[in-house]
Design a protein around this motif. Structure first.
Motif, PDB file in Angstrom:
ATOM      1  N   ARG A   1     -19.858  34.268 -90.839  1.00  0.00           N
ATOM      2  CA  ARG A   1     -19.191  35.553 -90.640  1.00  0.00           C
ATOM      3  C   ARG A   1     -19.882  36.673 -91.405  1.00  0.00           C
ATOM      4  O   ARG A   1     -20.059  37.777 -90.885  1.00  0.00           O
ATOM      5  N   VAL A   2     -20.279  36.394 -92.662  1.00  0.00           N
ATOM      6  CA  VAL A   2     -20.951  37.427 -93.463  1.00  0.00           C
ATOM      7  C   VAL A   2     -22.325  37.747 -92.879  1.00  0.00           C
ATOM      8  O   VAL A   2     -22.810  38.869 -93.015  1.00  0.00           O
ATOM      9  N   GLU A   3     -22.937  36.775 -92.196  1.00  0.00           N
ATOM     10  CA  GLU A   3     -24.219  37.023 -91.511  1.00  0.00           C
ATOM     11  C   GLU A   3     -24.123  38.184 -90.516  1.00  0.00           C
ATOM     12  O   GLU A   3     -25.123  38.839 -90.216  1.00  0.00           O
TER      13      GLU A   3
ATOM     14  N   ASP B   1     -24.580  43.731 -92.498  1.00  0.00           N
ATOM     15  CA  ASP B   1     -25.968  44.136 -92.747  1.00  0.00           C
ATOM     16  C   ASP B   1     -26.508  43.577 -94.061  1.00  0.00           C
ATOM     17  O   ASP B   1     -27.628  43.902 -94.465  1.00  0.00           O
ATOM     18  N   LEU B   2     -25.737  42.737 -94.729  1.00  0.00           N
ATOM     19  CA  LEU B   2     -26.176  42.184 -96.008  1.00  0.00           C
ATOM     20  C   LEU B   2     -27.266  41.137 -95.807  1.00  0.00           C
ATOM     21  O   LEU B   2     -27.264  40.411 -94.803  1.00  0.00           O
ATOM     22  N   HIS B   3     -28.183  41.041 -96.768  1.00  0.00           N
ATOM     23  CA  HIS B   3     -29.227  40.013 -96.717  1.00  0.00           C
ATOM     24  C   HIS B   3     -28.660  38.715 -97.292  1.00  0.00           C
ATOM     25  O   HIS B   3     -28.387  38.623 -98.496  1.00  0.00           O
TER      26      HIS B   3
ATOM     27  N   ALA C   1     -19.395  46.751 -97.240  1.00  0.00           N
ATOM     28  CA  ALA C   1     -19.376  46.040 -95.954  1.00  0.00           C
ATOM     29  C   ALA C   1     -17.940  45.649 -95.594  1.00  0.00           C
ATOM     30  O   ALA C   1     -17.070  45.539 -96.457  1.00  0.00           O
ATOM     31  N   THR C   2     -17.716  45.441 -94.322  1.00  0.00           N
ATOM     32  CA  THR C   2     -16.418  44.956 -93.847  1.00  0.00           C
ATOM     33  C   THR C   2     -16.633  43.772 -92.917  1.00  0.00           C
ATOM     34  O   THR C   2     -17.608  43.719 -92.173  1.00  0.00           O
ATOM     35  N   CYS C   3     -15.701  42.828 -92.987  1.00  0.00           N
ATOM     36  CA  CYS C   3     -15.760  41.645 -92.126  1.00  0.00           C
ATOM     37  C   CYS C   3     -14.326  41.146 -91.970  1.00  0.00           C
ATOM     38  O   CYS C   3     -13.831  40.368 -92.786  1.00  0.00           O
ATOM     39  N   HIS C   4     -13.654  41.620 -90.933  1.00  0.00           N
ATOM     40  CA  HIS C   4     -12.213  41.417 -90.819  1.00  0.00           C
ATOM     41  C   HIS C   4     -11.804  39.985 -90.469  1.00  0.00           C
ATOM     42  O   HIS C   4     -10.606  39.681 -90.456  1.00  0.00           O
TER      43      HIS C   4
ATOM     44  N   TYR D   1     -31.477  38.659-101.764  1.00  0.00           N
ATOM     45  CA  TYR D   1     -30.621  37.832-100.912  1.00  0.00           C
ATOM     46  C   TYR D   1     -29.455  37.318-101.757  1.00  0.00           C
ATOM     47  O   TYR D   1     -29.668  36.827-102.867  1.00  0.00           O
ATOM     48  N   ILE D   2     -28.263  37.437-101.220  1.00  0.00           N
ATOM     49  CA  ILE D   2     -27.067  36.978-101.931  1.00  0.00           C
ATOM     50  C   ILE D   2     -26.695  35.584-101.438  1.00  0.00           C
ATOM     51  O   ILE D   2     -26.566  35.345-100.241  1.00  0.00           O
ATOM     52  N   LEU D   3     -26.541  34.657-102.378  1.00  0.00           N
ATOM     53  CA  LEU D   3     -26.270  33.254-102.063  1.00  0.00           C
ATOM     54  C   LEU D   3     -24.804  32.903-102.303  1.00  0.00           C
ATOM     55  O   LEU D   3     -24.067  33.656-102.928  1.00  0.00           O
TER      56      LEU D   3
END
Length: 247
Positions: A42-44, A47-49, A103-106, A164-166
């Motif tokens: 979902r986070v993919e 626009d986050l790396h 960022a948003t991810c509902h 990149y966030i892990l």
């Protein structure tokens, strides 16, 4: 050939060619592992790396999440190797967290629901749990992407300087100040109180947030962290739970 990156009590993370494999033992339920993979997928979509999810499988009878391997160094490594740049790295760290919060991810799980569940599952007495539930309900509800474990070891910087966030296992949609409170406590648990204070000052300055507001989240966040804490961490976190109006 497998190259172990991190080995913890109930999971191991290793490199296998161009992939990164996170293998869990029986302490983790299938539902938890699938939920972590779903969070990452979902986070993919933002626009986050972040490393791309490649699959969920079993390895030697254990469930495993397979992602692309990101070559680089963690921000924690860079801070250790270049202490003279610690302030510069901390500013980079806070800016990246603020980008995450923007960022948003509902489709993500709700932060408050997760906190309520963790407080209920804690071994705190009923009166304390009641107070924490009431305090949590009184806090503003937001829908920002909150990593839930945002610390320098979960950020890989490539040779090109791309961060990149892990590890998206704890991500929720919720209040950014709760996420900041969690990061503050993580620095404290790592024994770096000085960095914790510098981080909190910088986060509040850059986000134009009152420090007292972030601090109001700390008892709630500390209580939620108690569920999977070890004995040493438990003593520290419990000391925070009773600090309702910390200044």
């Amino acid at each position: 050939m497998k190259q172990i990156i991190v080995q913890r009590p109930h999971k191991v993370i290793y490199r296998d060619g161009d992939t990164c494999v996170k293998s869990f033992d029986q302490a983790f339920s299938k539902a938890d592992i699938l939920n972590e993979a779903l969070n990452q997928a979902r986070v993919e979509q933002t626009d986050l790396h972040i490393p791309k999810l490649l699959g969920v499988t079993t390895v030697d009878g254990n469930w495993a999440i397979v992602s692309e391997f990101i070559e680089g160094k963690t921000l924690a490594q860079l801070m250790q190797e270049h202490p003279e740049k610690k302030g510069e790295y901390l500013e980079f760290f806070v800016d990246l967290q603020l980008q995450t919060h923007a960022a948003t991810c509902h489709m993500l799980n709700k932060q408050k629901e997760k906190f309520h569940g963790k407080i209920s599952a804690s071994k705190l007495d009923a009166t304390t749990r009641y107070d924490l539930h009431i305090q949590l309900e009184s806090m503003p509800t937001h829908s920002k992407v909150c990593h839930g474990d945002f610390n320098p070891s979960n950020i890989i910087i490539t040779e090109e300087g791309v961060p990149y966030i892990l590890d998206w296992s704890h991500v929720t949609q919720g209040n950014a100040s709760a996420d900041a409170a969690r990061t503050y406590l993580l620095f404290c648990l790592a024994g770096d109180k000085e960095m914790a204070e510098a981080y909190l000052d910088l986060f509040c300055k850059k986000s134009d947030t009152a420090k007292q507001y972030v601090q109001k989240w700390m008892p709630i966040v500390a209580a939620s962290q108690l569920v999977k804490s070890n004995e040493a961490e438990r003593e520290f976190l419990t000391s925070w739970v009773g600090v309702v109006d910390y200044q």
